[in-house]
Each structure stands twice: as structure tokens, then as C-alpha cells.
Scaffold this motif. Structure first.
Motif, PDB file in Angstrom:
ATOM      1  N   ILE A   1       1.991   3.177 -17.306  1.00  0.00           N
ATOM      2  CA  ILE A   1       1.851   4.690 -17.149  1.00  0.00           C
ATOM      3  C   ILE A   1       2.980   5.171 -17.780  1.00  0.00           C
ATOM      4  O   ILE A   1       4.010   5.016 -16.968  1.00  0.00           O
TER       5      ILE A   1
ATOM      6  N   ALA B   1       0.889  -1.049  -0.111  1.00  0.00           N
ATOM      7  CA  ALA B   1       0.004  -0.159  -0.022  1.00  0.00           C
ATOM      8  C   ALA B   1       0.825   1.377   0.202  1.00  0.00           C
ATOM      9  O   ALA B   1       0.601   2.116  -0.811  1.00  0.00           O
TER      10      ALA B   1
ATOM     11  N   GLU C   1       4.214  11.843  -7.985  1.00  0.00           N
ATOM     12  CA  GLU C   1       3.524  12.553  -9.279  1.00  0.00           C
ATOM     13  C   GLU C   1       2.798  13.825  -8.831  1.00  0.00           C
ATOM     14  O   GLU C   1       3.019  14.862  -9.619  1.00  0.00           O
ATOM     15  N   HIS C   2       2.613  14.199  -7.771  1.00  0.00           N
ATOM     16  CA  HIS C   2       2.155  15.310  -7.199  1.00  0.00           C
ATOM     17  C   HIS C   2       3.197  16.551  -7.227  1.00  0.00           C
ATOM     18  O   HIS C   2       3.287  17.536  -7.564  1.00  0.00           O
TER      19      HIS C   2
ATOM     20  N   LEU D   1       6.581   5.152 -15.314  1.00  0.00           N
ATOM     21  CA  LEU D   1       6.304   5.319 -13.641  1.00  0.00           C
ATOM     22  C   LEU D   1       6.677   4.150 -12.910  1.00  0.00           C
ATOM     23  O   LEU D   1       7.182   4.307 -11.852  1.00  0.00           O
TER      24      LEU D   1
ATOM     25  N   LEU E   1      -0.397  -0.943 -10.037  1.00  0.00           N
ATOM     26  CA  LEU E   1      -1.494  -1.204  -9.233  1.00  0.00           C
ATOM     27  C   LEU E   1      -2.066  -2.484  -9.702  1.00  0.00           C
ATOM     28  O   LEU E   1      -2.299  -3.463  -8.784  1.00  0.00           O
TER      29      LEU E   1
ATOM     30  N   GLN F   1       3.747   6.831  -4.809  1.00  0.00           N
ATOM     31  CA  GLN F   1       3.499   7.166  -6.151  1.00  0.00           C
ATOM     32  C   GLN F   1       2.735   8.367  -6.345  1.00  0.00           C
ATOM     33  O   GLN F   1       2.837   9.648  -6.996  1.00  0.00           O
ATOM     34  N   THR F   2       1.553   8.497  -5.321  1.00  0.00           N
ATOM     35  CA  THR F   2       0.750   9.928  -5.313  1.00  0.00           C
ATOM     36  C   THR F   2       1.530  10.915  -5.101  1.00  0.00           C
ATOM     37  O   THR F   2       1.526  12.138  -5.577  1.00  0.00           O
TER      38      THR F   2
ATOM     39  N   PHE G   1       2.029   3.063  -3.425  1.00  0.00           N
ATOM     40  CA  PHE G   1       0.960   3.997  -4.158  1.00  0.00           C
ATOM     41  C   PHE G   1       0.769   5.245  -3.386  1.00  0.00           C
ATOM     42  O   PHE G   1       0.088   6.239  -4.025  1.00  0.00           O
ATOM     43  N   ARG G   2       1.060   5.456  -1.985  1.00  0.00           N
ATOM     44  CA  ARG G   2       1.053   6.575  -1.448  1.00  0.00           C
ATOM     45  C   ARG G   2       2.537   7.379  -1.876  1.00  0.00           C
ATOM     46  O   ARG G   2       2.197   8.274  -2.183  1.00  0.00           O
TER      47      ARG G   2
END
Lengths: 450, 450
Positions: free
Chosen positions: A238, A143, A153-154, A422, A440, A149-150, A146-147
Motif C-alpha cells: 500500500i 490485531a 490512515e484516518h 504504509l 495484512l 493502521q486504521t 491494524f487498528r
């Protein structure tokens, strides 16, 4: 909204009533006391319940006793993975290993029950884990990816937006195959015949330069129909893309990309550095700018002289071992995780990479990160005559690239850009062995589900 | 990098040498003086050049005169749309209508020439303009749409990231048709048979709730194979999606969405309010939270009693005129551009929308913005028995939704979310007549290029 407190926020609260919600990770159902480890997206918490196994005949409060018995039986019957909401009393207690606190259960409500048998365990094979990816993603380590990744990307988008880039969304359905047909998925498109799925947004992000957009970026899915089974290829992935006008050389693209990567990794380290150290055993390195740059010809010489490695390819390109070796060399020599390999010969680059008129080499580069290529970038050939000459030189039929050439006819500034995978960046950042772990829901030649 | 100054930044500079780059918008080639309007992504600038039409026999500096003649001839020969780089002298002059400044050309370099005849003009038909979309996008008004899009999306993502959401990228290639096969594109997928293009990320964003992600968002392309020719439908479009766990009702989803929209529109107004007023003649309205909510049954009553309009549909859903009328009513009555229409009957909602056990109505809503629906949202049915009962009630074969049901078996919390069409939001924000204008490169049943 259920007014729950995230588990990570409990430690800052005083002892007293709280509501938490998540899924059941373990149940220890002892005779006199029951322990449940509850996990949510932010952490894990010990729940405790003094067991009531029977109602004494002389009990004073029969209703309370019946309720306590029911609660005990509910906990005994909890399947792992079941989502529950619990209201109870928070108590800080240093003896509790899990975060130094626990919640004594007051009420427990089953929000979504799980079947009793979990189909996978932490040590299941990767393929089996991917069959039940939504359960595999409950693992804190998975998990966290993907945080991260967030955040990554941001940070990238924030850098781009702050530097005047325009975010574009280019179509994934295309009329004509832009390059090799072998890599393209096809589908029937109304009465217009065949459509192709985009294998890259490059055609369109160049078109945005002809539109005068100046600087653009896009993070979007792309599709490759060639069967690749390596740990770093996927059928759908991606792609992180940027394209800029008014460049003098690929050096301008490189300069943009290294600033972007440094900004992204700095944000990841600031927000997740501790968790990454704990769960992945990795210290996130924020790269120094500028990254090392080495022309490909020099890379080959260094591999021979410094690493005793000759790349066993006839076309002059690097192989995966060559990428690992030059990366190891750069790490030893410069302490850097990244290296730009530049000036690829035209025979291993597409016709639309600009060529240096003196050397004949393309104004292009690959970026290698921790031993694996994550990017190809280049200054594009924007002069239509040179484009046609390059295509002819490659034996391409000009008719096949007609749509591509169309938007060069009405003016286009010099430009260049890059595409970056990515999931590869995340794989190499976190030392994972496959992009299947950092995607994912992976798609490959033998996997189309879940 | 060409060290150019963006045209919008010139006004802050003192008189003196500058370099600018962009494309030629107009040329006024007078006998004694030449004027060029140069445009870049930030604005337009007047270039001026005293024409040298011939070299006098008694000229003192023959080389300078030849150079001046060549410059004049280059400018005379400039095709509109050609990209050029100009170095010259900036001079502030209030008499110049275009921004009160001009640049006297020193050197002019053609970076990318255009063919002499532009294939479209500002008054070309929409379809013709879309054939040459990369030229159409050079129109300041059209280019602004995508800078607004950039700001809007970045504000949304910033809001989500600040509120603990995880960004996900879900696959666009799916093994099984999630709903109606008629709307799905199909393609051959290696040895696995047929793959379908996702018409929505809903299946996967719900899966992320089963994975315990809590709150997720995605902005990504989706694909619809049904032939729709209206001004608000596209074959491929960008869907803005969010899904959250632990909701009590669709009201929690509504609350999230209205905050998100308000944050996005506030950012757009702050950054582009003046340009939007100038180019679109529109004052951006930042909506007050909460937005009005009206149950669908009440909407029908209001349409009859307040607008004299009876929706001519037998299924009870709103038609486009009904959407316009209720929107007009809400604007008059509450001064609000948005209205949530709630509690749709089950017959016009999919089986996975949760139903209220007392009323039988679904816990779902549409969001109407300036007269057109932009969103469907709902609390999802997360209880597998109810899901199956709803599916059966709709006459669906449980086998056809098997893959969808799989991830409900191992625990899933109550959850809900929405999907919103990006191009529709932009169309309605800017008062455009079609999403063809607010989509970078439109895809429809009769359009697959450029």
C-alpha cells in the motif's frame, strides 16, 4: 445483530446479566469447575462454569441437571479457536487476574466450531504463521497493528481533507510502462494487447496537477515484479501518495509531509499509546516539526566524521547501514526519529526529478524513520524541454515516455509530491522486524497465499 | 510555496494587492483593454489589463512603458490552458459579472505554457474527451465530482471509524480464482505460476471475520475481465466494501449500509449542496432511515400490478428496466430514492449466500438507487457443511473452492457484508449518464489510456 457487549466495555457495567461473543482462547477443564478464556476484538474475559459431571439419582430438578451436564460437556469439548456466544452473569471480582471480572456461564452457543488441532502456535516460524495468517491475526498484538493502521490512515486523510486535498483513485491498469519494464507485471488486456500493473500512482497524480486539481492524495495498492526478498520489500504493497501544485521547491513537499506524519502519530499515541506500550513495549514518539533536514553530501561527511562509516557504494546513494547510521546520529544529536536527506545527485534519481541548474543536484529527498527509508519525494520537472533533456541524459528513448509527456503539453503548474510505504511506517513505528508482520496478507516472490 | 490566494477566498478580502494562480480559461484581447478569465480549483476570476500597444516617442518613463508593452504582448500570446501566476490589485466591482470583483494585473508569470490548439472542447464526444481526460477534468462540473467523492468517502470512513470498524487493505493478487474464471485477469507470478487479479475483496474480508476483526471496511480497486460495454460497467473500478460479524440476518447489514449512506449524503449536501444545485441542477436528497425493503417476489408482483411490467427474464432476476420501474414505484409511493430488494432465490445468487432453510431463498439483497443497482449484500454461509452442499448444488467442484474453504475450518462467526460501486453511486447521485463521467480515469475493454 447479536446484542453482545464488547469485552472492553464490561468493566463499566454493574454485576448482572450480559451477552458476550468471541473465540475460545484457552479452556481449563478442572473436575469441579471449568474456566474458559474468551477473546473478542476488544479484549479477553474469564468465563466460569461449575462443572456438572453426572446427574445424581435423587436430583430435584432433572431437566436443570441435564442441562447443566450438557453445558459442562459442551465446554469440555470446545476446540480452541471456536467462536461462541455466551449469556451469563457478570461479576466483578478483584481476585480474577484477567481484568478483575468474570462471567458465570448461563447459556453457551457454538457459532462456528474449530478443528481440534490448531495448525500454528505463537512460536511458529513467521512463514508458517503467514500460511495461517487469519489465525495469526487473532493474536492481540497482531490485531492491534491494524487498528493502529486504521487510526493512522484516518488521521492522515482527515489532515488532507481539512487542508483542501482531493482524494483520487488512479487506475492500476496502465497502457505503457512508465519506467523500468523489469519491475512491471504484464497481462493480456482484451484486444488492446498488453497492460501493465502500476508500480506507483505517480504518472496519474501528476496528471491530476495538469487537470488543475491543486492538491491530491491517494492510498492504494502498487505492484513490483522485481524479486526482492528483504524484510522491507513486498510484491504488492500500500502506497501513501500525495502531490501538490504551485510549489517553489521540494521544501514545500517536505513541509506538508512532516505535518501529516506528526498529525498521524499524535492520533495513534492518543488512541493506542497505552496498548502499544503494553504489547510492543514502545512509547510512541510524536515528532517535533520541523524534522531535521541534511543534504546527502553532508550525510556522507557526517557518517565518516561522526560514525566512522564510509558507504561502500560507488553511485553515491546510501545503503541500509548508512540509513541506520545517519538515523542514529540524528537521534543522538537532535533526539529525532526522522530525518530528511535532501539534494540527491541526478545519477541516482529518475529523469523526472527537477534539477537545480546551479548544482545539478535534484530537488528531491528521502525520508528516513528509525533507520529505514520510508519515502522518496521531489519537485517534479514540469517543463517539457527539460524533461526531454533529462531523459536523453539518462539514455532513455523519448518514444518510451511519450504517454507520460502527453499531459505536459497543454499546461501544467510546478508541482511535487511523495510516495510512502504504509507497512514500512507501521514496521518502524512498532519496532517490528519485517513488513510481513505489518501487512495484512503479505505478497512476495514466494508467497501468493492465503 | 507560492503564496497565492484561492479564487474563492478573494471575495472576503479588501481591495489591495493579491497573488493568484491557475490556468487561462479565456482571453478577450481588445484594442484598449485585455480581459483574461483565470480559473483555479476553487473558482474563476476576471483579470484586467489596460493594453499598451506601442511606446510613445515622448514617454516619460521608458522602462515602465516597455514593461507594460511586454505584459500586453504576453497576454496577447497566452494560449488557453496555460498555467500562470499573477500579482495585482484586487478590486471589488459589482458591475463585474464574474463574482463582482476583478484583479488588475501587475505582473504575470507563465508557469506552464499550453500548446495553442486545445484538442477538445466542452462539446466534444465523450470518447474524445476521455482521450484528454486531464483537460476534460478542468471543467468545473467534472472537477466537482471528485471533490464530492472526497467528501463522500471521508464521511463514510468517519462513520465506520466512529463505529469501531477496522480499515483493511486486502491483496489484489490472488493464487486461486475465487469464482468464475471468465471474469479474471491472469498474469505470470515469479515461479509460482499464475496469479489472478481480485474481482472483489470478499474472500479476504470474510477471512478477516475468521481472524476475529469483528467489523471491517475497505475502499479499493477491483478488476473484471469480462467485456461489458454498458454505461454502468468498468474493467477496473473502486469497490466500497464492508463486512461485519455476529449478525442475525442480512437485516443487520442493511441497517449498517443505510446509516452509512445517509451519513455520506448528508455530508455531501452540507458541503456541496449549493454547487451541485448550480452545476448539476440537482437537489441532493438525504435519505430517511430506514430505507424501504421489498422482497424480490413482491417486487415482481408490484411491477405487474402497479407498473404493468413483466420482467422478460426466465431466471427470476430483475433487468435494468425492472430496476428503473421498482425505483419509480418506490419514489412515487414512499418518496424515497433507495429501495432494498431482498430474498433472492438461490439460483441467481452465489453458493456462499446463506439460504433460509424454510423458504430456500437466500438471505441476500440488492440496493437500488435512483433506478440502478449499486450493491449486492448478504449474510454469508459460514458453516462449512452447508457451504459445500450449496457449492455441490450449483455444480461447483469442491476442489476449486478449497482455498476459500480453508479459513472456515478453524472457527468463524456468523457474518455478512456488502460491496458497492463508488462510481455508480456518484453517477446516480449526480444524474450522470455513465460511470465514465464519474471515474477519474475510466478503464473498459476498449480503453486503457490515458
Amino acid at each position: 445483530m447479536t446484542h453482545r457487549t464488547l469485552i472492553k466495555d464490561l468493566s463499566a457495567l454493574p454485576d448482572g446479566p450480559v451477552t458476550v461473543a468471541g473465540w475460545v482462547e484457552t479452556v481449563r477443564d478442572q473436575k469441579k469447575v471449568q474456566f474458559v478464556v474468551l477473546r473478542d476484538e476488544s479484549g479477553a474475559l474469564q468465563l466460569v462454569n461449575p462443572a456438572t459431571r453426572e446427574i445424581a439419582e435423587d436430583v430435584e430438578d432433572a431437566a436443570a441437571a441435564a442441562s447443566a451436564l450438557a453445558l459442562t460437556e459442551t465446554i469440555s469439548g470446545l476446540s480452541l479457536g471456536t467462536f461462541i456466544t455466551v449469556t451469563g452473569e457478570l461479576k466483578h471480582d478483584e481476585r480474577v487476574k484477567l481484568g478483575g471480572l468474570e462471567v458465570k456461564v448461563g447459556t453457551l452457543e457454538v457459532a462456528g466450531a474449530s478443528l481440534p488441532e490448531a495448525p500454528i502456535a505463537a512460536d511458529s516460524s513467521l512463514d508458517k504463521r503467514l500460511d495461517y495468517r487469519w489465525l495469526d491475526l487473532r493474536q492481540p498484538k497482531n490485531a492491534l497493528i491494524f487498528r493502529i493502521q486504521t487510526t493512522l490512515e484516518h488521521a492522515w486523510r482527515t489532515w488532507w481533507v481539512g487542508n483542501g486535498f482531493v482524494e483520487i483513485h488512479t487506475p492500476k491498469l496502465m497502457e505503457s510502462p512508465s519506467e523500468s519494464r523489469a519491475e512491471l507485471f504484464q497481462l493480456d488486456y482484451f484486444d488492446l494487447g498488453t497492460a501493465y500493473l502500476a508500480q506507483s500512482p505517480q504518472h496519474f497524480k501528476q496528471m491530476a496537477q495538469a487537470a488543475g486539481f491543486g492538491k491530491v492524495f491517494e492510498i492504494s495498492p502498487v505492484f513490483r515484479a522485481d524479486p526482492s526478498f528483504t524484510s522491507r520489500h513486498a510484491t504488492e504493497f500500500i502506497s501513501v501518495d500525495a502531490e501538490i501544485s504551485w510549489i517553489d521547491s521540494y521544501e514545500d513537499v517536505i513541509s506538508m509531509q512532516e505535518q501529516l506524519l506528526a498529525a498521524g502519530l499524535a492520533a495513534v499515541k492518543a488512541k493506542h499509546g497505552d496498548e502499544i506500550r503494553e504489547l510492543f513495549g514502545i512509547e510512541v514518539e510524536v515528532p517535533q516539526v520541523p524534522f531535521p533536514r541534511i543534504p546527502l553530501a553532508e550525510v556522507h561527511e557526517l557518517l565518516k566524521s561522526e560514525r566512522g562509516y564510509t558507504v561502500p557504494r560507488e553511485d553515491g546513494d546510501l545503503d541500509p547501514e548508512g540509513e541506520r547510521q545517519i538515523s542514529a546520529y540524528v537521534k543522538e544529536k537532535y533526539g529525532h526519529d526522522f530525518v530528511f536527506v535532501t539534494d540527491y545527485p541526478a545519477n541516482i534519481r529518475p529523469y523526472y526529478h527537477m534539477r537545480d541548474p546551479e548544482t545539478g543536484l535534484t530537488k528531491s529527498y528521502d525520508l528516513i524513520y528509525n533507520g529505514t527509508e520510508i519515502t522518496t519525494g521531489a519537485q517534479r520537472e514540469h517543463r517539457i524541454d527539460e524533461l526531454l533533456a533529462n531523459a536523453k541524459d539518462k539514455g532513455l528513448d523519448p518514444a518510451g515516455i511519450g504517454e507520460y509527456l502527453e499531459f505536459f503539453k497543454y499546461g501544467i503548474p510546478p508541482h511535487g509530491g511523495f510516495g510512502m510505504g504504509l507497512a514500512r511506517v507501521l514496521m518502524l513505528l512498532l519496532g517490528e522486524s519485517s513488513i510481513r508482520e505489518t501487512t495484512l496478507l503479505f505478497r512476495g516472490p514466494t508467497r501468493l497465499a492465503p
